[in-house]
Design an enzyme around this catalytic site. Structure first.
Site, PDB file in Angstrom:
ATOM      1  N   ASN A 189       0.606  -1.079  -0.084  1.00  0.00           N
ATOM      2  CA  ASN A 189      -0.070  -0.072  -0.024  1.00  0.00           C
ATOM      3  C   ASN A 189       0.804   1.314  -0.284  1.00  0.00           C
ATOM      4  O   ASN A 189       0.332   2.352   0.128  1.00  0.00           O
ATOM      5  CB  ASN A 189      -0.962   0.051   1.117  1.00  0.00           C
ATOM      6  CG  ASN A 189      -1.730  -1.296   1.308  1.00  0.00           C
ATOM      7  OD1 ASN A 189      -1.433  -2.168   2.064  1.00  0.00           O
ATOM      8  ND2 ASN A 189      -2.483  -1.492   0.353  1.00  0.00           N
ATOM      9  N   CYS A 236      -5.110   3.805  -4.745  1.00  0.00           N
ATOM     10  CA  CYS A 236      -4.787   2.246  -5.347  1.00  0.00           C
ATOM     11  C   CYS A 236      -5.900   2.038  -6.533  1.00  0.00           C
ATOM     12  O   CYS A 236      -5.257   1.413  -7.684  1.00  0.00           O
ATOM     13  CB  CYS A 236      -5.226   1.326  -4.494  1.00  0.00           C
ATOM     14  SG  CYS A 236      -6.574   1.600  -3.387  1.00  0.00           S
ATOM     15  N   VAL A 272       0.941   6.942  -0.079  1.00  0.00           N
ATOM     16  CA  VAL A 272       0.528   5.777   0.916  1.00  0.00           C
ATOM     17  C   VAL A 272      -1.126   5.776   0.364  1.00  0.00           C
ATOM     18  O   VAL A 272      -1.788   6.759   0.206  1.00  0.00           O
ATOM     19  CB  VAL A 272       0.412   6.498   2.195  1.00  0.00           C
ATOM     20  CG1 VAL A 272      -0.038   5.454   3.041  1.00  0.00           C
ATOM     21  CG2 VAL A 272       1.874   6.926   2.377  1.00  0.00           C
ATOM     22  N   CYS A 273      -1.518   4.658  -0.030  1.00  0.00           N
ATOM     23  CA  CYS A 273      -3.072   4.242  -0.070  1.00  0.00           C
ATOM     24  C   CYS A 273      -3.583   3.872   1.257  1.00  0.00           C
ATOM     25  O   CYS A 273      -3.601   2.847   1.691  1.00  0.00           O
ATOM     26  CB  CYS A 273      -3.273   3.295  -0.990  1.00  0.00           C
ATOM     27  SG  CYS A 273      -4.632   3.009  -1.699  1.00  0.00           S
ATOM     28  N   LEU A 274      -4.211   5.027   1.801  1.00  0.00           N
ATOM     29  CA  LEU A 274      -4.848   4.702   3.115  1.00  0.00           C
ATOM     30  C   LEU A 274      -6.225   5.629   3.015  1.00  0.00           C
ATOM     31  O   LEU A 274      -6.076   6.714   2.654  1.00  0.00           O
ATOM     32  CB  LEU A 274      -4.210   5.450   4.367  1.00  0.00           C
ATOM     33  CG  LEU A 274      -4.803   5.237   5.570  1.00  0.00           C
ATOM     34  CD1 LEU A 274      -5.008   3.957   5.990  1.00  0.00           C
ATOM     35  CD2 LEU A 274      -3.782   6.115   6.728  1.00  0.00           C
TER      36      LEU A 274
END
Ligand SMILES: [Zn+2]
Lengths: 185, 429
Positions: free
Chosen positions: A104, B207, A111-113
């Protein structure tokens, strides 16, 4: 009403001169809210925070997370936080400064949060973001990857994944096409 | 045309008493003279709304107008920003707008300021009787709100001192929708009282952008947020630099082609990156007209003003609605601050102890932190050590003087509490 303007203005100037208060632009509401967030931060074990510009400049700071269990145990991962004056309307901008092999987090430190982007809400705080980041190290999520290679390895061979990550943390190593310097904390 | 003939319509409002006039309205020729010679209005923004506002203000009898805008004229502005011509492209909006309005409306003085709103000191803003906003960003609105609220003073009972109220009229449009609102800091809600009125921007998960792009906007955001930093490290992206935008557009188009996604255009790229919503000239005209009328009412009281938020929806039919929003008693920008008596010689520790021991305030406080403006006087949490030495210092040294307002934070409080320190002699308290 019109007449009032001039009279009022005069009174006001006199009043201001009398009490001699300095007239600086106040803090932005975002900075005020940040003061609240920071004063109420409860940094658990394994998290530290620094303000590179001193105690009165809260809009940029760095936190370092040192997981004491899981795949990323013994590593030290530093994140930069940039807070805009529209905080908490806008989420903090967070980047990972430590190069890390993580599904992630990409190699540029993005940052994929979810709470940093689509699920950010003004009721959330700096504390929520720190919890979220800590959680990323305990439970990396291969379902929505930012580093696809890492996600694929985690899914197909979790033991190899853990081994590679630990090697990188302890001694530094190349995984796939990239080199990860050691980041033992 | 003589002056009376010229202002006949305005005089209908300003020369006669009426049943719906505001408090203190005093009809007569002085109203128009005052509007022309004494009332000083600031128009913030010289874009789509700003052009309309400047024209409306000048034609409504306002004689002293200042306009501030940091932008220069772009070809794409010309369809609705009607004060500008092709030959003006590249020139500062504020300067061209001022010149054009003065050329068309005799007797009006428009002073341009080609700079950022943050570059002007508070004294600059203080000279205006009304500030009228034609802005398109929340950030700029919040800054102007902060400026207007910083003039606000309260009396001993916590009532706003009307002489310190800086009226702000705010207009905003988004496609077919718009709003006009009147902010009298301390009297009607300010921006920060009703921050929830501004919906958050749509943000796509990173994502999704990286792995499963499905729309042209996904491709543009990927190029803007991820590819830029990967391929041009260390270079700050600037949406107003054409080469940067062009780079993002080309990368996004390539990515879209790779994923078989249609619709990445130059225009959409600008729209997504700068978060632009299509502007409609007529919506701007309607909202600017409403705002100008409110400014006119505020300074002349020829009618009681808007209380306090007008929304306009032109998507289906024409719908307007007025809502009287309420102030947030704990607003960090416009609330009075709870008066609290201290001796200037008290140490910060003694002040904190007194706050916790206070009958009313103490109920919510257990471990307070205190800041004064940007200065963190005493902070729990990670800054405790760095601020601890202030506990032994006298409060009189730490703040500017009697009446200073400090922010108190505590887990027991939902928002920062503003406390106004009232200095008393050593014997009192
Ligand atoms: Zn407020």
């Amino acid at each position: 009403m019109i007449k009032l303007f001039s009279v009022k203005e005069k009174q006001k100037k006199e009043a201001a001169a009398a009490n001699g208060l300095s007239k600086a632009v106040k803090q932005s509401a975002g900075e005020l809210r940040l003061q609240k967030d920071i004063s109420e931060l409860n940094l658990g074990k394994g998290v530290s925070l620094t303000f590179p510009e001193g105690k009165d400049k809260l809009l940029t700071f760095e936190i370092t997370i040192r997981p004491d269990e899981g795949t990323y145990k013994s590593g030290a991962f530093t994140f930069s936080f940039n807070i805009s004056t529209s905080y908490p309307h806008d989420a903090p901008k967070v980047k990972c400064k430590t190069k890390v092999y993580h599904p992630n987090i990409d190699l540029e430190g993005n940052v994929c949060l979810n709470i940093l982007r689509e699920d950010w809400k003004p009721v959330l705080s700096i504390n929520s973001v720190i919890y979220g980041l800590q959680f990323l190290f305990l439970d990396p999520n291969p379902e929505d990857p930012l580093n696809k290679e890492a996600a694929e390895m985690l899914q197909s061979n979790p033991r190899q994944f853990e081994h590679s990550v630990q090697m990188a943390i302890m001694r530094g190593s190349s995984i796939g096409t990239s080199y990860f310097p050691p980041c033992r904390g | 045309m003589d002056e009376d003939e010229r202002w006949r319509d305005l005089d209908m409002l300003l020369m006669r008493p009426g049943n719906i006039t505001g408090p203190g309205f005093d009809p007569g020729p002085e109203c128009r003279e005052c509007l022309r010679d004494q009332v000083h209005v600031l128009c913030v923004g010289a874009g789509g709304l700003g052009c309309e506002l400047l024209k409306d203000l000048a034609l409504s009898g306002f004689g002293q107008i200042d306009v501030i805008d940091m932008d220069t004229i772009d070809v794409s502005n010309l369809n609705r920003q009607f004060l500008f011509r092709m030959k003006d492209v590249g020139k500062p909006k504020a300067e061209v707008a001022a010149e054009r309005v003065m050329a068309r409306v005799a007797g009006v003085a428009v002073t341009p300021h080609f700079c950022r709103i943050e570059d002007k000191p508070l004294d600059f803003y203080e000279q205006f009787h009304v500030i009228i906003l034609g802005l398109d960003s929340l950030e700029a609105r919040r800054f102007m709100n902060q400026v207007a609220c910083s003039f606000l003073e309260f009396d001993a009972e916590g009532k706003p001192d009307l002489a310190s109220v800086k009226p702000v009229v705010d207009g905003g449009t988004e496609g077919f929708k718009g709003h006009a609102r009147v902010i009298l800091p301390g009297v009607t809600p300010c921006f920060d009282c009703t921050l929830w009125l501004f919906p958050p921007q749509t943000k796509f998960p990173l994502c999704t952008l990286a792995e499963t792009p499905r729309s042209p906007a996904h491709c543009i955001e990927y190029a803007h947020l991820i590819q830029w930093y990967a391929e041009r490290p260390g270079e700050a992206f600037d949406a107003d630099t054409e080469e940067h935008l062009r780079w993002v557009f080309e990368k996004a188009a390539a990515r879209a082609a790779h994923y078989g996604i249609q619709g990445v255009t130059w225009q959409l790229t600008g729209g997504v990156v700068k978060n632009i919503i299509p502007a409609i000239a007529s919506t701007n005209a309607i909202i600017a007209a409403a705002c100008t009328l409110e400014a006119l009412k505020l300074v002349t009281m020829c009618s009681s003003g808007l209380n306090n938020y007008l929304m306009y929806v032109g998507t289906e039919g024409v719908y307007t609605h007025t809502v009287a929003y309420e102030r947030d008693a704990a607003c960090p920008m416009c609330s009075a601050g709870v008066p609290f008596r201290v001796r200037p010689s008290d140490t910060l520790q003694q002040v904190l102890d007194a706050l916790v021991a206070d009958k009313a305030l103490g109920a919510k406080l257990s471990a307070p932190s205190v800041s004064y403006g940007a200065e963190n006087l005493y902070m729990r949490g990670p800054l405790e050590e760095a601020t601890r030495s202030n506990l032994a210092r006298a409060i009189g040294e730490l703040v500017d003087g009697d009446g200073s307002v400090v922010q108190v934070n505590d887990r027991g409080l939902a928002a920062p509490l503003r406390v106004k320190l009232c200095f008393v002699d050593s014997m009192e308290r």
